[in-house]
Design a protein around this motif. Structure first.
Motif, PDB file in Angstrom:
ATOM      1  N   HIS A 140      10.367 -10.374 -15.009  1.00 38.48           N
ATOM      2  CA  HIS A 140       9.116 -10.204 -14.286  1.00 38.48           C
ATOM      3  C   HIS A 140       8.574  -8.810 -14.549  1.00 38.48           C
ATOM      4  CE1 HIS A 140      10.364 -13.703 -11.936  1.00 38.48           C
ATOM      5  NE2 HIS A 140      11.556 -13.137 -11.924  1.00 38.48           N
ATOM      6  N   THR A 141       7.300  -8.698 -14.820  1.00 38.38           N
ATOM      7  CA  THR A 141       6.691  -7.373 -14.845  1.00 38.38           C
ATOM      8  C   THR A 141       6.180  -7.094 -13.447  1.00 38.38           C
ATOM      9  OG1 THR A 141       4.601  -8.351 -15.558  1.00 38.38           O
ATOM     10  CG2 THR A 141       6.069  -7.464 -17.268  1.00 38.38           C
ATOM     11  N   SER A 142       6.240  -5.818 -13.061  1.00 40.68           N
ATOM     12  CA  SER A 142       5.874  -5.485 -11.694  1.00 40.68           C
ATOM     13  C   SER A 142       4.369  -5.568 -11.519  1.00 40.68           C
ATOM     14  CB  SER A 142       6.366  -4.078 -11.355  1.00 40.68           C
ATOM     15  OG  SER A 142       5.860  -3.161 -12.281  1.00 40.68           O
ATOM     16  N   VAL A 143       3.934  -5.988 -10.338  1.00 42.74           N
ATOM     17  CA  VAL A 143       2.519  -6.108 -10.011  1.00 42.74           C
ATOM     18  C   VAL A 143       2.252  -5.210  -8.822  1.00 42.74           C
ATOM     19  CG1 VAL A 143       0.687  -7.665  -9.298  1.00 42.74           C
ATOM     20  CG2 VAL A 143       2.469  -8.481 -10.834  1.00 42.74           C
ATOM     21  N   PHE A 144       1.260  -4.356  -8.937  1.00 44.26           N
ATOM     22  CA  PHE A 144       1.032  -3.374  -7.905  1.00 44.26           C
ATOM     23  C   PHE A 144      -0.127  -3.743  -6.975  1.00 44.26           C
ATOM     24  CE2 PHE A 144       2.882  -0.381 -11.212  1.00 44.26           C
ATOM     25  CZ  PHE A 144       4.145  -0.509 -10.676  1.00 44.26           C
ATOM     26  N   THR A 145      -0.679  -4.949  -7.079  1.00 42.94           N
ATOM     27  CA  THR A 145      -1.741  -5.384  -6.171  1.00 42.94           C
ATOM     28  C   THR A 145      -1.080  -5.986  -4.946  1.00 42.94           C
ATOM     29  OG1 THR A 145      -1.843  -7.493  -7.341  1.00 42.94           O
ATOM     30  CG2 THR A 145      -3.405  -5.782  -7.996  1.00 42.94           C
ATOM     31  N   LEU A 146      -0.492  -5.136  -4.126  1.00 43.47           N
ATOM     32  CA  LEU A 146       0.284  -5.573  -2.977  1.00 43.47           C
ATOM     33  C   LEU A 146      -0.345  -5.042  -1.701  1.00 43.47           C
ATOM     34  CD1 LEU A 146       3.787  -4.776  -4.494  1.00 43.47           C
ATOM     35  CD2 LEU A 146       2.754  -7.031  -4.260  1.00 43.47           C
ATOM     36  N   LEU A 147       0.153  -5.519  -0.572  1.00 46.26           N
ATOM     37  CA  LEU A 147      -0.333  -5.028   0.697  1.00 46.26           C
ATOM     38  C   LEU A 147      -0.022  -3.547   0.830  1.00 46.26           C
ATOM     39  CD1 LEU A 147       0.837  -7.945   3.017  1.00 46.26           C
ATOM     40  CD2 LEU A 147      -1.468  -7.502   2.181  1.00 46.26           C
ATOM     41  N   PRO A 148      -0.833  -2.809   1.588  1.00 43.94           N
ATOM     42  CA  PRO A 148      -0.607  -1.368   1.706  1.00 43.94           C
ATOM     43  C   PRO A 148       0.768  -1.060   2.277  1.00 43.94           C
ATOM     44  CG  PRO A 148      -2.764  -1.967   2.557  1.00 43.94           C
ATOM     45  CD  PRO A 148      -2.025  -3.247   2.303  1.00 43.94           C
ATOM     46  N   VAL A 149       1.389  -0.044   1.720  1.00 45.60           N
ATOM     47  CA  VAL A 149       2.682   0.423   2.181  1.00 45.60           C
ATOM     48  C   VAL A 149       2.574   1.917   2.393  1.00 45.60           C
ATOM     49  CG1 VAL A 149       5.124   0.650   1.611  1.00 45.60           C
ATOM     50  CG2 VAL A 149       3.869  -1.362   0.888  1.00 45.60           C
ATOM     51  N   PHE A 150       3.214   2.431   3.430  1.00 44.49           N
ATOM     52  CA  PHE A 150       3.106   3.847   3.734  1.00 44.49           C
ATOM     53  C   PHE A 150       4.478   4.477   3.667  1.00 44.49           C
ATOM     54  CE2 PHE A 150      -0.239   1.568   5.899  1.00 44.49           C
ATOM     55  CZ  PHE A 150      -1.366   2.245   5.470  1.00 44.49           C
ATOM     56  N   LEU A 151       4.599   5.530   2.861  1.00 45.56           N
ATOM     57  CA  LEU A 151       5.855   6.255   2.767  1.00 45.56           C
ATOM     58  C   LEU A 151       5.941   7.207   3.947  1.00 45.56           C
ATOM     59  CD1 LEU A 151       6.075   7.098  -1.015  1.00 45.56           C
ATOM     60  CD2 LEU A 151       6.809   5.048   0.208  1.00 45.56           C
ATOM     61  N   GLU A 152       7.131   7.289   4.513  1.00 46.87           N
ATOM     62  CA  GLU A 152       7.319   8.090   5.714  1.00 46.87           C
ATOM     63  C   GLU A 152       8.450   9.078   5.496  1.00 46.87           C
ATOM     64  OE1 GLU A 152       5.714   8.119   8.546  1.00 46.87           O
ATOM     65  OE2 GLU A 152       7.040   9.520   9.555  1.00 46.87           O
ATOM     66  N   ARG A 153       8.213  10.343   5.758  1.00 47.77           N
ATOM     67  CA  ARG A 153       9.260  11.338   5.622  1.00 47.77           C
ATOM     68  C   ARG A 153       9.639  11.943   6.962  1.00 47.77           C
ATOM     69  NH1 ARG A 153       6.093  11.796   1.150  1.00 47.77           N
ATOM     70  NH2 ARG A 153       7.181  11.315  -0.789  1.00 47.77           N
ATOM     71  N   ARG A 154       9.077  11.428   8.030  1.00 52.57           N
ATOM     72  CA  ARG A 154       9.426  11.921   9.346  1.00 52.57           C
ATOM     73  C   ARG A 154      10.700  11.234   9.826  1.00 52.57           C
ATOM     74  NH1 ARG A 154       4.179  10.525  12.601  1.00 52.57           N
ATOM     75  NH2 ARG A 154       4.561   8.605  11.471  1.00 52.57           N
ATOM     76  N   THR A 155      11.242  11.695  10.935  1.00 53.10           N
ATOM     77  CA  THR A 155      12.454  11.106  11.482  1.00 53.10           C
ATOM     78  C   THR A 155      12.152  10.332  12.759  1.00 53.10           C
ATOM     79  OG1 THR A 155      12.896  13.173  12.657  1.00 53.10           O
ATOM     80  CG2 THR A 155      13.929  12.884  10.491  1.00 53.10           C
ATOM     81  N   GLU A 202       3.544   9.703 -12.185  1.00 50.10           N
ATOM     82  CA  GLU A 202       2.809   8.482 -12.503  1.00 50.10           C
ATOM     83  C   GLU A 202       3.659   7.242 -12.259  1.00 50.10           C
ATOM     84  OE1 GLU A 202       0.351   6.445 -16.236  1.00 50.10           O
ATOM     85  OE2 GLU A 202       1.452   8.323 -16.517  1.00 50.10           O
ATOM     86  N   GLN A 203       3.151   6.327 -11.487  1.00 47.32           N
ATOM     87  CA  GLN A 203       3.729   5.020 -11.172  1.00 47.32           C
ATOM     88  C   GLN A 203       5.020   5.091 -10.350  1.00 47.32           C
ATOM     89  OE1 GLN A 203       2.012   2.555 -11.354  1.00 47.32           O
ATOM     90  NE2 GLN A 203       1.095   2.089 -13.321  1.00 47.32           N
ATOM     91  N   VAL A 204       5.414   6.266  -9.891  1.00 43.81           N
ATOM     92  CA  VAL A 204       6.662   6.369  -9.127  1.00 43.81           C
ATOM     93  C   VAL A 204       6.491   5.821  -7.717  1.00 43.81           C
ATOM     94  CG1 VAL A 204       8.412   7.943  -8.210  1.00 43.81           C
ATOM     95  CG2 VAL A 204       7.484   8.311 -10.498  1.00 43.81           C
ATOM     96  N   THR A 205       5.445   6.235  -7.016  1.00 47.11           N
ATOM     97  CA  THR A 205       5.194   5.716  -5.671  1.00 47.11           C
ATOM     98  C   THR A 205       4.941   4.219  -5.711  1.00 47.11           C
ATOM     99  OG1 THR A 205       4.287   7.830  -4.892  1.00 47.11           O
ATOM    100  CG2 THR A 205       3.680   5.850  -3.657  1.00 47.11           C
ATOM    101  N   GLU A 206       4.161   3.780  -6.701  1.00 45.57           N
ATOM    102  CA  GLU A 206       3.878   2.348  -6.840  1.00 45.57           C
ATOM    103  C   GLU A 206       5.149   1.555  -7.107  1.00 45.57           C
ATOM    104  OE1 GLU A 206       0.166   4.590  -8.198  1.00 45.57           O
ATOM    105  OE2 GLU A 206       2.340   4.801  -8.337  1.00 45.57           O
ATOM    106  N   LEU A 207       6.060   2.142  -7.870  1.00 43.49           N
ATOM    107  CA  LEU A 207       7.329   1.476  -8.145  1.00 43.49           C
ATOM    108  C   LEU A 207       8.121   1.278  -6.861  1.00 43.49           C
ATOM    109  CD1 LEU A 207       9.625   0.413  -9.930  1.00 43.49           C
ATOM    110  CD2 LEU A 207      10.271   2.799 -10.384  1.00 43.49           C
ATOM    111  N   LEU A 208       8.227   2.308  -6.042  1.00 42.84           N
ATOM    112  CA  LEU A 208       8.982   2.185  -4.791  1.00 42.84           C
ATOM    113  C   LEU A 208       8.336   1.173  -3.855  1.00 42.84           C
ATOM    114  CD1 LEU A 208      11.457   3.206  -3.281  1.00 42.84           C
ATOM    115  CD2 LEU A 208      10.021   5.000  -2.268  1.00 42.84           C
ATOM    116  N   GLN A 209       7.023   1.143  -3.823  1.00 49.24           N
ATOM    117  CA  GLN A 209       6.317   0.163  -3.006  1.00 49.24           C
ATOM    118  C   GLN A 209       6.642  -1.258  -3.468  1.00 49.24           C
ATOM    119  OE1 GLN A 209       2.196   1.220  -3.406  1.00 49.24           O
ATOM    120  NE2 GLN A 209       2.339   2.993  -2.062  1.00 49.24           N
ATOM    121  N   SER A 210       6.591  -1.478  -4.764  1.00 48.62           N
ATOM    122  CA  SER A 210       6.872  -2.806  -5.316  1.00 48.62           C
ATOM    123  C   SER A 210       8.315  -3.215  -5.043  1.00 48.62           C
ATOM    124  CB  SER A 210       6.609  -2.823  -6.825  1.00 48.62           C
ATOM    125  OG  SER A 210       5.242  -2.619  -7.089  1.00 48.62           O
ATOM    126  N   ILE A 211       9.239  -2.273  -5.200  1.00 50.86           N
ATOM    127  CA  ILE A 211      10.651  -2.561  -4.917  1.00 50.86           C
ATOM    128  C   ILE A 211      10.817  -2.966  -3.460  1.00 50.86           C
ATOM    129  CG2 ILE A 211      12.928  -1.508  -4.695  1.00 50.86           C
ATOM    130  CD1 ILE A 211      12.207   0.229  -7.136  1.00 50.86           C
TER     131      ILE A 211
END
Length: 224
Positions: free
Chosen positions: A1-16, A172-181
């Motif tokens: 599968h090739t990754s597809v980045f047209t996904l629902l919004p995801v928010f990265l969180e660094r708070r505790t 480049e594409q690092v945040t999108e990769l984590l979102q897709s994963i």
């Protein structure tokens, strides 16, 4: 599968902060020394880049990704790529929900080595229990490319893997990769029986000081 980045919004969180549901996701990075595994892990966790020394054994970082009412707590295991550590690496990737097979697009031998890691993984994991992603790193050095994009895509397609090219240097594409994963793990593993388990923060322990108590008085006494 090739990754597809047209996904629902995801928010990265660094708070505790304490989310409603926090699920543990063990993610391991595998690949040859020098392909940028540590730099990718640092981008995932802190969104920064800095020169790193070769990993000894394994390094550990974390990152939170929000998906609706759930939060995935990624426990990122960055393994050493040097051959002398190869025998102990299975101790780190055993039980992983996600495995990233990382290679350097400017070094063909690292692409070959990624396929060796894949064979090792296939001996360990149960189909459907691990999301495996082939990652061609150092996209910022595309002018020195030795592994064509199409070759990476072809390998991933033939072996049932997901595929992305990234640049840990530029991000480049690092945040999108984590979102897709995150989406793939939640969809493929999260709902399964025995899938993702809930993570709970360990309660803090309050140490109380008692001036009037001699901790040794009940067992020992020195002097007359």
């Amino acid at each position: 599968h090739t990754s597809v980045f047209t996904l629902l919004p995801v928010f990265l969180e660094r708070r505790t902060s304490s989310p409603v549901h926090t699920l543990r996701v063990k993610m391991v990075l595998l690949g040859s020394s020098g392909v940028g595994k540590s730099s990718l892990a640092l981008r995932f966790s802190k969104d920064e880049f800095r020169s790193t020394s070769p990993t000894v054994g394994c390094a550990y970082l974390t990152q939170l990704v929000h998906l609706g009412n759930s939060t995935l707590r990624f426990e990122i295991w960055d393994t050493a790529g040097e051959e002398k550590y190869h025998s102990v690496t299975p101790l780190y990737y055993r039980g992983a929900h996600v495995a990233l097979l990382v290679y350097d697009i400017t070094q063909r031998e690292t692409f070959v080595r990624a396929q060796v890691w894949l064979k090792e993984l296939e001996k360990q994991y149960i189909p459907g229990s691990t999301v495996i992603w082939l990652v061609g790193n150092k996209g910022d050095l595309a002018h020195d490319r030795q592994v064509p994009l199409e070759e990476g895509q072809s390998l991933a397609s033939s072996r049932g893997l997901y595929f992305t090219e990234t640049s840990a240097l530029s991000g480049e594409q690092v945040t999108e990769l984590l979102q897709s994963i995150a989406h793939r793990v939640f969809e493929c593993i999260g709902a399964q029986q025995g899938g993702l388990t809930e993570w709970q923060e360990m309660p803090s322990v309050e140490l109380q000081h008692r001036d009037s108590v001699n901790l040794f008085s009940s067992c020992c006494k020195v002097g007359p």
